[in-house]
Motif scaffolding. Structure first.
Motif, mmCIF file in Angstrom:
data_model
loop_
_atom_site.group_PDB
_atom_site.id
_atom_site.type_symbol
_atom_site.label_atom_id
_atom_site.label_comp_id
_atom_site.label_asym_id
_atom_site.label_seq_id
_atom_site.Cartn_x
_atom_site.Cartn_y
_atom_site.Cartn_z
ATOM 1 N N LEU A 535 86.610 14.476 -17.716
ATOM 2 C CA LEU A 535 87.985 14.791 -17.603
ATOM 3 C C LEU A 535 88.363 15.758 -18.459
ATOM 4 C CD1 LEU A 535 89.100 10.985 -18.248
ATOM 5 C CD2 LEU A 535 88.303 12.147 -16.163
ATOM 6 N N LYS A 536 89.046 16.900 -17.984
ATOM 7 C CA LYS A 536 89.253 18.307 -18.571
ATOM 8 C C LYS A 536 90.547 17.966 -19.567
ATOM 9 C CE LYS A 536 86.163 20.295 -16.281
ATOM 10 N NZ LYS A 536 86.078 18.810 -15.333
ATOM 11 N N LEU A 537 90.170 18.414 -20.767
ATOM 12 C CA LEU A 537 91.476 18.012 -21.876
ATOM 13 C C LEU A 537 92.690 18.936 -21.411
ATOM 14 C CD1 LEU A 537 89.607 18.573 -25.444
ATOM 15 C CD2 LEU A 537 90.896 16.585 -24.605
ATOM 16 N N LYS A 538 92.695 20.021 -21.121
ATOM 17 C CA LYS A 538 93.966 20.805 -20.789
ATOM 18 C C LYS A 538 94.717 20.054 -19.317
ATOM 19 C CE LYS A 538 92.037 24.625 -17.963
ATOM 20 N NZ LYS A 538 91.910 26.025 -18.077
ATOM 21 N N GLN A 539 93.686 19.597 -18.415
ATOM 22 C CA GLN A 539 94.349 19.107 -17.320
ATOM 23 C C GLN A 539 95.029 17.244 -17.616
ATOM 24 O OE1 GLN A 539 92.232 19.425 -13.850
ATOM 25 N NE2 GLN A 539 91.048 21.078 -14.582
ATOM 26 N N LEU A 540 94.458 16.873 -18.492
ATOM 27 C CA LEU A 540 95.055 15.501 -19.245
ATOM 28 C C LEU A 540 96.372 15.736 -19.656
ATOM 29 C CD1 LEU A 540 92.154 14.000 -21.085
ATOM 30 C CD2 LEU A 540 93.080 13.033 -19.042
ATOM 31 N N PHE A 541 96.909 16.917 -20.225
ATOM 32 C CA PHE A 541 98.347 17.051 -20.508
ATOM 33 C C PHE A 541 98.642 18.204 -19.857
ATOM 34 C CE2 PHE A 541 95.366 15.276 -24.127
ATOM 35 C CZ PHE A 541 96.066 14.250 -24.382
ATOM 36 N N PRO A 542 98.901 18.255 -18.535
ATOM 37 C CA PRO A 542 99.479 19.390 -17.661
ATOM 38 C C PRO A 542 100.745 20.138 -18.348
ATOM 39 C CG PRO A 542 99.815 17.296 -16.540
ATOM 40 C CD PRO A 542 99.083 17.011 -17.658
ATOM 41 N N ASN A 543 101.544 19.333 -18.841
ATOM 42 C CA ASN A 543 102.978 19.839 -19.175
ATOM 43 C C ASN A 543 103.000 20.015 -20.589
ATOM 44 O OD1 ASN A 543 103.745 19.903 -16.513
ATOM 45 N ND2 ASN A 543 104.437 17.639 -16.743
ATOM 46 N N LYS A 545 102.373 22.493 -23.499
ATOM 47 C CA LYS A 545 101.916 24.132 -23.496
ATOM 48 C C LYS A 545 100.645 24.489 -24.246
ATOM 49 C CE LYS A 545 105.488 27.058 -22.375
ATOM 50 N NZ LYS A 545 106.610 27.701 -22.533
ATOM 51 N N THR A 546 100.752 23.797 -25.645
ATOM 52 C CA THR A 546 99.776 24.146 -26.303
ATOM 53 C C THR A 546 98.615 23.441 -25.976
ATOM 54 O OG1 THR A 546 100.491 22.134 -27.660
ATOM 55 C CG2 THR A 546 101.560 24.248 -28.258
ATOM 56 N N MET A 547 98.300 22.796 -25.081
ATOM 57 C CA MET A 547 96.968 21.984 -24.670
ATOM 58 C C MET A 547 96.619 22.934 -23.375
ATOM 59 S SD MET A 547 96.170 19.594 -26.518
ATOM 60 C CE MET A 547 94.845 18.888 -25.650
ATOM 61 N N GLN A 548 97.212 23.835 -23.056
ATOM 62 C CA GLN A 548 96.542 24.543 -21.784
ATOM 63 C C GLN A 548 95.585 25.491 -22.320
ATOM 64 O OE1 GLN A 548 97.599 23.678 -18.855
ATOM 65 N NE2 GLN A 548 98.269 21.978 -20.423
ATOM 66 N N SER A 549 95.394 25.761 -23.572
ATOM 67 C CA SER A 549 93.931 26.838 -23.776
ATOM 68 C C SER A 549 92.885 25.777 -24.417
ATOM 69 C CB SER A 549 94.640 27.494 -25.131
ATOM 70 O OG SER A 549 94.882 26.669 -26.064
ATOM 71 N N ALA A 550 93.180 24.418 -24.340
ATOM 72 C CA ALA A 550 92.261 23.609 -24.833
ATOM 73 C C ALA A 550 90.836 23.518 -23.911
ATOM 74 C CB ALA A 550 92.695 22.218 -24.876
ATOM 75 N N LEU A 551 89.779 23.146 -24.397
ATOM 76 C CA LEU A 551 88.501 22.966 -23.621
ATOM 77 C C LEU A 551 87.944 21.947 -23.890
ATOM 78 C CD1 LEU A 551 87.269 26.720 -24.083
ATOM 79 C CD2 LEU A 551 88.419 25.992 -22.049
ATOM 80 N N GLY A 552 86.966 21.612 -23.128
ATOM 81 C CA GLY A 552 86.121 20.387 -23.451
ATOM 82 C C GLY A 552 86.559 19.039 -22.609
ATOM 83 N N GLU A 553 85.665 18.454 -22.368
ATOM 84 C CA GLU A 553 85.621 17.139 -21.360
ATOM 85 C C GLU A 553 85.758 15.769 -22.206
ATOM 86 O OE1 GLU A 553 83.520 18.841 -17.775
ATOM 87 O OE2 GLU A 553 82.529 17.429 -18.729
ATOM 88 N N VAL A 554 86.459 14.963 -21.670
ATOM 89 C CA VAL A 554 86.555 13.460 -22.100
ATOM 90 C C VAL A 554 85.594 12.545 -21.071
ATOM 91 C CG1 VAL A 554 87.936 11.451 -22.792
ATOM 92 C CG2 VAL A 554 88.849 13.587 -23.019
ATOM 93 N N ASN A 555 84.569 11.689 -21.741
ATOM 94 C CA ASN A 555 83.793 10.852 -20.974
ATOM 95 C C ASN A 555 84.007 9.553 -21.704
ATOM 96 O OD1 ASN A 555 82.034 12.772 -19.003
ATOM 97 N ND2 ASN A 555 82.095 13.925 -20.996
ATOM 98 N N GLY A 556 83.883 8.569 -20.905
ATOM 99 C CA GLY A 556 83.817 7.040 -21.467
ATOM 100 C C GLY A 556 83.219 6.124 -20.410
ATOM 101 N N ASP A 557 83.315 4.620 -21.143
ATOM 102 C CA ASP A 557 82.916 3.769 -20.364
ATOM 103 C C ASP A 557 83.568 2.649 -20.980
ATOM 104 O OD1 ASP A 557 80.362 4.185 -18.593
ATOM 105 O OD2 ASP A 557 80.064 5.544 -20.461
ATOM 106 N N ALA A 558 83.882 1.721 -20.176
ATOM 107 C CA ALA A 558 84.248 0.171 -20.616
ATOM 108 C C ALA A 558 83.773 -0.798 -19.799
ATOM 109 C CB ALA A 558 86.080 0.378 -20.340
ATOM 110 N N ALA A 559 83.753 -2.104 -20.403
ATOM 111 C CA ALA A 559 82.950 -3.309 -19.913
ATOM 112 C C ALA A 559 83.961 -4.335 -20.378
ATOM 113 C CB ALA A 559 81.528 -3.273 -20.304
ATOM 114 N N LEU A 560 84.555 -5.013 -19.387
ATOM 115 C CA LEU A 560 85.503 -6.003 -19.912
ATOM 116 C C LEU A 560 85.366 -7.243 -18.909
ATOM 117 C CD1 LEU A 560 88.679 -4.029 -20.404
ATOM 118 C CD2 LEU A 560 87.371 -4.903 -22.129
ATOM 119 N N SER A 561 85.596 -8.420 -19.555
ATOM 120 C CA SER A 561 85.631 -9.849 -18.732
ATOM 121 C C SER A 561 86.946 -10.490 -19.032
ATOM 122 C CB SER A 561 84.516 -10.383 -18.799
ATOM 123 O OG SER A 561 84.380 -11.105 -20.341
#
Length: 787
Positions: A535-543, A545-561
């Motif tokens: 998940l691209k950081l800048k695309q997580l907050f498309p609107n 403006k200050t996040m549009q220069s952000a780089l990096g990715e978000v990765n994660g996992d969840a397990a629930l019952s």
């Protein structure tokens, strides 16, 4: 000579006696009171059908010359039988006394064919027929007769050419389907070809579609149907060309729109015109029913090789069903080929009508071709190449219904080229209360709750198995929502609903979940595993403006019952783990300075600064116990600051209580460095500065200001905190796959790692062995970077 005279006298006497006998017979037939024969007729018919049969009116015999014969045959009179006031009794258990009643029945019999043991009846005329159909809960019905079987084959052949009747009435009461309906049938004034009926129904159904999905939606559906019809016609043309190439002769009549249907398999045989019309009203499964339609002539039923035309336009509650097409061998329901239109408030409302389990949806309208084969081992029906609108979304595809044992199976593939994300809300009960009321849901969503409280209809999951794939190629949604597409494979078997996977395109990456909901017992047991990848950081907050220069990715996992019969109930009882991490990224320095409440730096960055700050690592590790998310690790490390977050998120009450603790790196002037908080509920969150800590710093500044004005700056100077997080150790810990206990059991408590600072909970955590400082193995690294 004498001998010849004797023969002549004998012949004369013979013909004289024969003429006398004929005259006597004619007189007898003309003067005989045929009502005396009623007991004999009643008895013979009653024995044959196994029910009491009575003629309570006059029984007559007359003679008429046939108008259809030519030559000398038209001078041979035919007998005409007339019977009035006829009743056929019902079984003793039936509510009504009579299965059928007739004011009159009359018919002629061709005389000469009787010599060859052929009973030829050109037409039977029925006057005001009425039929009562009943079925009990134990499946006993009154339309099954026990006909007397003859041990010897009959030497007589019956040929019936036509049946005509005035207006007739049919009553139908069924305790199995909870149906109570009345129909009126009548012959049409003239025969109507199937092509004309098809055009009329198309126009009527388009108007009905506009009522459900709006004029704009109906116009879009019309374009979709036109495109689908063009594709169908192209396939039919190819089939005809193939048939011609193979030497098969084309049937001109079968390609005429007035009397046949052409499909992708090629032209169908000529279809007889419609001869009978009907209207219907009553209730079905306690729901109001009304409708009208047409069918072929009565005798067309007997021709098993020729398609029998049917048409219906019926409303059942808020569902509208219309069809035009043919049934093959209608006496035994061998097969059907129909153009089918469906419109309604929600697809889930088709369940009481068809027994097919479908999700709750916005108002919809579909049209397509329904073909089917009736088989003893299990009938198969296919709604193929249908197109439709569901809310503001389009839907296309094919579905197959197989009547297998112990449960039928619904399978197929569906595609939406343009999917309104809001149209998915009714599936989980996340639509508005106004929408719920429109589709008949009585319970309302509490105004204070964000998670849907509408319960799953698990009793329907056991009625059918499902294997359906759905693709939403492009999603229209709120601009702040970074979702682009959707794919899911829905499998339902033995009352267990699985989505394998439910996958969204999110922020340039994917969010894929495997969801299993076991509705075979109460309460429902759920298992969810989720993977967030790239998940691209800048695309997580498309609107933002200050996040549009952000780089990096978000990765994660969840397990629930969890256990519970609604999304809110499942969230409130969930147990397991949720983990996420960010590596090799950058973020706006303005955000970081604001998070540390470094006032001067924020002003500077706002006016002149555009520098981004490198993210060394960021990680979140929540343990979920009975719906409460407790943060073991929740921290962000950059070149300028370290931010730790602690607290809980309660999914049962939907309350948040998070503390945000910024630690600057390097000297900061005019810093109000103080813990922030996130409190409130999901629907009413509150973000602010910890008033207590801020008041202490303010009081210190005032006190020192009384001694020396420059000393007042001391509490507002943030000293350097050069203790970065142990990123490698933290990321290794986060990369350990999350786990969840069996549904209904609590997640085991886990202490916060010892490397976390005291205000995050590390120092005050229970004495437990901290996770080993594992460096990421190639396999664990691939878990995120190679996924």
């Amino acid at each position: 000579m004498v001998q010849g005279r004797k023969i002549g006298k004998i012949v004369a006497w013979f013909f004289g006696i024969l003429a006398l006998l004929v005259a006597v017979l004619v007189v007898v037939f003309l003067t005989f009171d045929w009502n005396r024969a009623r007991p004999w007729v009643d008895d013979k018919v009653s024995q044959a059908i196994g029910r009491q049969f009575h003629i309570t009116g006059d029984l007559k015999l007359g003679w008429q010359r046939p108008v259809t014969e030519t030559g000398w045959k038209r001078w041979v009179p035919w007998p005409r039988f007339t019977a009035q006031k006829i009743t056929v009794a019902n079984p003793e258990w039936a509510k009504q006394p009579y299965f059928a009643t007739l004011d009159e029945i009359n018919f002629q019999v061709a005389l000469l064919p009787l010599l060859a043991h052929d009973i030829v009846i050109p037409s039977i005329n029925l006057v005001n027929p009425a039929v009562d159909l009943e079925r009990l809960k134990d499946n006993r019905n009154n339309w099954t007769f026990k006909f007397k079987q003859s041990t010897e084959p009959s030497t007589w052949n019956l040929r019936l050419h036509d049946i005509a009747f005035a207006k007739g009435n049919i009553a139908y009461a069924d305790e199995v389907t909870k149906a109570d309906m009345q129909a009126v049938v009548d012959t049409l004034g003239q025969a109507v070809p199937i092509g004309e009926v098809m055009k009329q129904q198309e126009e009527a159904s388009r108007k009905s579609s506009a009522e459900m999905v709006g004029k704009s939606g109906a116009q879009k559906l019309d374009k979709q149907a036109t495109a689908a019809a063009a594709s169908e016609a192209s396939a039919a043309s190819a089939a005809s060309a193939a048939a011609a190439a193979s030497g098969e002769k084309a049937n001109p009549a079968s390609t005429s729109a007035a009397n046949s249907i052409t499909t992708k398999e090629g032209p169908k045989p000529p279809v007889p015109p419609y001869g009978i019309g009907w209207t219907l009203k009553g209730t079905y499964n306690k729901t109001a029913v009304s409708g009208e339609g047409k069918v072929g002539g009565v005798l067309a039923v007997q021709d098993a090789a020729r398609p029998f035309p049917v048409q219906a336009d019926v409303r059942i509650g808020d569902t509208h069903i219309a069809l035009v097409g043919t049934v093959t061998d209608p006496a035994h329901l061998a097969a059907l080929d129909l153009r089918l239109w469906l419109q309604g408030v929600s697809m889930a409302h088709l369940y009481p009508i068809t027994g097919v389990t479908l999700p709750e949806t916005p108002p919809y309208a579909t049209e397509g071709r329904l073909v089917g084969q009736f088989r003893k081992e299990g009938s198969v029906f296919k709604y193929e190449n249908f197109t439709g609108r569901v809310g503001g979304s389009d839907i296309n595809g094919s579905l197959v219904y197989a009547g297998r044992k112990p449960r039928p199976l619904l399978s197929g593939e569906l595609v939406s080229r343009l999917l309104q994300f809001s149209d998915l809300a009714p599936i989980i009960g996340a639509d508005s209360n106004a929408s719920k009321a429109k589709r008949g849901e009585e319970k309302k969503q509490p105004s204070s709750k964000a998670l849907p409280t509408e319960e799953f209809k698990t009793d329907r999951w056991k009625a059918i198995d499902t294997d359906v794939k759905f693709t939403g190629r492009r999603i229209i949604k709120d601009p702040d929502l970074p979702i682009t597409d959707l794919y899911t494979h829905v499998i339902m078997k033995d009352g267990v609903l699985s989505l394998e996977p439910l996958k969204f395109g999110v922020a340039g990456g994917s969010l894929a979940s495997n969801i299993h909901l076991d509705g075979s017992a109460m309460p429902l047991k759920g298992r969810i595993s989720t993977q967030a990848r790239h998940l691209k950081l800048k695309q997580l907050f498309p609107n933002v403006k200050t996040m549009q220069s952000a780089l990096g990715e978000v990765n994660g996992d969840a397990a629930l019952s969890a256990t519970g019969n609604s999304p809110a109930a499942l969230a409130a009882t969930s147990n397991g783990e949720v983990k996420a991490l960010i590596t090799d990224g950058t973020v706006s320095r303005l955000y970081m300075e604001a998070a540390g409440l470094n006032v001067a730096n924020v002003v500077y960055e706002k006016l002149w600064g555009k520098r981004d700050v490198k993210i060394n690592c960021a990680a979140a590790d929540f343990v979920v116990t009975d719906g409460v998310l407790d943060s073991r690790v929740f921290a962000l490390d950059t070149d300028d600051a370290v931010i730790n977050v602690d607290g809980t998120i309660d999914l049962k009450t939907e309350a948040m209580d998070l503390g945000i603790h910024p630690h600057t790196k390097g000297l900061r002037i005019f810093s109000l460095r103080s813990p922030l908080y996130v409190k409130g509920t999901f629907k009413d969150p509150h973000v602010g500065v910890s008033a207590g800590a801020l008041a202490v710093r303010g009081a210190a500044a005032v006190g020192l200001g009384l001694i020396n004005p420059f000393a007042a700056l001391i509490p507002l100077i943030a000293p350097s905190n050069n203790k970065p997080l142990p990123c490698q150790q933290m990321l290794a810990d986060i990369r350990t796959a999350p786990n969840a206990p069996p549904a209904g059991q609590q997640q085991k408590a886990k202490a916060a790692p010892s490397y976390m600072p005291a205000d995050q909970g590390g120092a005050s955590a229970p004495k437990a062995a901290a996770p080993k400082a594992l460096s990421p193995t190639p396999a664990s690294a691939a878990q995120y970077k190679g996924s």
